[in-house]
Design an enzyme around this catalytic site. Structure first.
Site, PDB file in Angstrom:
ATOM      1  N   TYR A 110       1.822 -19.812   9.517  1.00 15.20           N
ATOM      2  CA  TYR A 110       0.957 -19.391   8.415  1.00 15.20           C
ATOM      3  C   TYR A 110       1.315 -17.958   8.031  1.00 15.20           C
ATOM      4  CZ  TYR A 110      -3.078 -17.773   5.793  1.00 15.20           C
ATOM      5  OH  TYR A 110      -3.885 -17.235   4.823  1.00 15.20           O
ATOM      6  N   GLU A 198      -0.332 -17.152  -0.590  1.00 17.55           N
ATOM      7  CA  GLU A 198      -0.440 -17.814   0.717  1.00 17.55           C
ATOM      8  C   GLU A 198       0.587 -18.933   0.842  1.00 17.55           C
ATOM      9  OE1 GLU A 198      -4.340 -19.083   3.013  1.00 17.55           O
ATOM     10  OE2 GLU A 198      -3.754 -20.687   1.637  1.00 17.55           O
TER      11      GLU A 198
END
Length: 389
Positions: A110, A198
């Protein structure tokens, strides 16, 4: 402005961030075969293009291996109502599907760039445990998240990118590629005036490649004047009424209540909505015509309010400062006539030349109920909408 995944990946691709081979976006099943051909040899991934996370669990992401399998998945997905943990119980209609070639995943990471409001600077947030909700990870294993603030002008420095690489245990053969990718990600955040960029997940494939498998980009509307290309993109989030309000120069957000609120000033709008709630009602919108409201804007605002079928009553709460109350009252009267308003209308005026403004409303011959205070106005609006105030 929130971008769909394929729009975010287009930005990544233009900046040199590796993304999967793609066949593009389809909006009809008839476009699927050509898209699969453009993506290359299968298997492929079909991904619903909606502004929500958790699409996989809701049936919005499908791995397919044959044309027949892909066609069945596309037909089922297009037009479906996708409900995820981020849609608050409401279904988002799938109008388009991104067709990508599937990747052989070895590891998921992530990584995101966001604003650290406390520190007043952008920050890179990363975790070796990608592919899952970062909120859930922060709650259950906060120690698994690493953060690296970076300069808003210079971007992410080499040593900072290497620090993240060591923390995420990036393999040596991919370390240089990771450093370059993470620096480009920070630059995408800065160059596009984003509030969030993101990637979940950033993957390492079994073939030793680093690929951004997803893309979530949110840009700051206040900086849109610097990005003409963003202004040309469709607004996927706003309702037709919100789009109409934007054209007129009115701040409008649709809510779920029955009382339409028209005010001048964001603070007054929030106070009006809170007071309606205290009086036992529910606001239907946040509608701010601004401090320099014109007769035309007031009229268009009434039209936007009337465009919401849930509205049972209208509350106008105006503070006359720069704009005098008599001018505002004249605008309300004319707008009410032009909009052919039939719903109950409650008006509260305060400020410069308020007596003259109230007299104009009283002498108009229209069914306008005046209020002496915000609390009085809220109670009258709630009763007019069928509430118990």
């Amino acid at each position: 402005m929130k971008l769909l995944e394929y729009e975010g990946k287009d930005i990544f691709r233009s900046c040199g961030i590796p993304v999967p081979p793609t066949g593009g976006v389809i909006r009809e099943p008839s476009q699927l075969q050509a898209a699969l051909r453009r993506a290359g040899e299968g298997p492929w991934v079909l991904k619903a293009q909606v502004l929500a996370g958790g699409r996989g669990k809701a049936g919005g992401i499908k791995l397919v291996r044959t044309l027949d399998e892909a066609m069945a998945a596309a037909k089922a997905m297009l037009g479906m109502k996708l409900v995820t943990h981020q849609t608050h119980g409401k279904g988002l209609t799938v109008e388009s599907i991104l067709v990508d070639r599937a990747s052989d995943i070895e590891r998921e990471i992530y990584v995101s760039a966001a604003m650290d409001r406390k520190e007043g600077k952008p920050i890179l947030i990363a975790s070796a445990e990608g592919g899952m909700s970062i909120e859930e990870l922060a709650r259950e294993k906060p120690e698994a998240i690493v953060k690296e603030p970076f300069d808003p002008v210079a971007g992410l420095a080499d040593f900072q990118a290497r620090t993240l690489g060591f923390a995420l245990r990036i393999p040596a053969p991919l370390f240089g590629s990771f450093v370059a990718t993470i620096k480009k990600l920070a630059r995408v955040f800065l160059d596009n005036d984003a509030s969030l960029v993101e990637v979940n997940p950033l993957i390492i494939t079994k073939q030793g490649e680093l690929i951004a498998l997803d893309a979530k980009v949110i840009t700051d509307d206040n900086a849109s004047f610097r990005h003409k290309e963003m202004q040309e993109k469709p607004d996927h989030e706003s309702s037709p009424l919100e789009l109409e309000a934007h054209k007129v120069g009115i701040n409008y957000i649709g809510l779920d209540g029955t009382i339409g609120c028209m005010v001048n000033g964001a603070g007054l709008a929030m106070a009006t909505m809170d007071t309606i709630k205290l009086a036992g009602g529910e606001p239907a919108n946040f509608l701010d015509v601004g401090g320099g409201a014109t007769e035309d804007q007031v009229c268009r605002a009434f039209g936007i309010i009337l465009g919401d079928s849930k509205v049972k009553a209208v509350l106008v709460n105006i503070f006359g400062g720069i704009m005098k109350c008599d001018v505002i009252a004249t605008g309300i009267v004319e707008a009410t006539k032009r909009a052919e308003l039939t719903l109950p209308l409650v008006v509260r005026l305060e400020g410069t030349r308020v007596k003259e403004g109230k007299a104009i409303l009283a002498d108009s011959g229209l069914k306008i109920e005046q209020a002496e205070s915000l609390w009085d106005a809220a109670q009258k609006a709630v009763r007019a909408a069928g509430g118990q105030a």
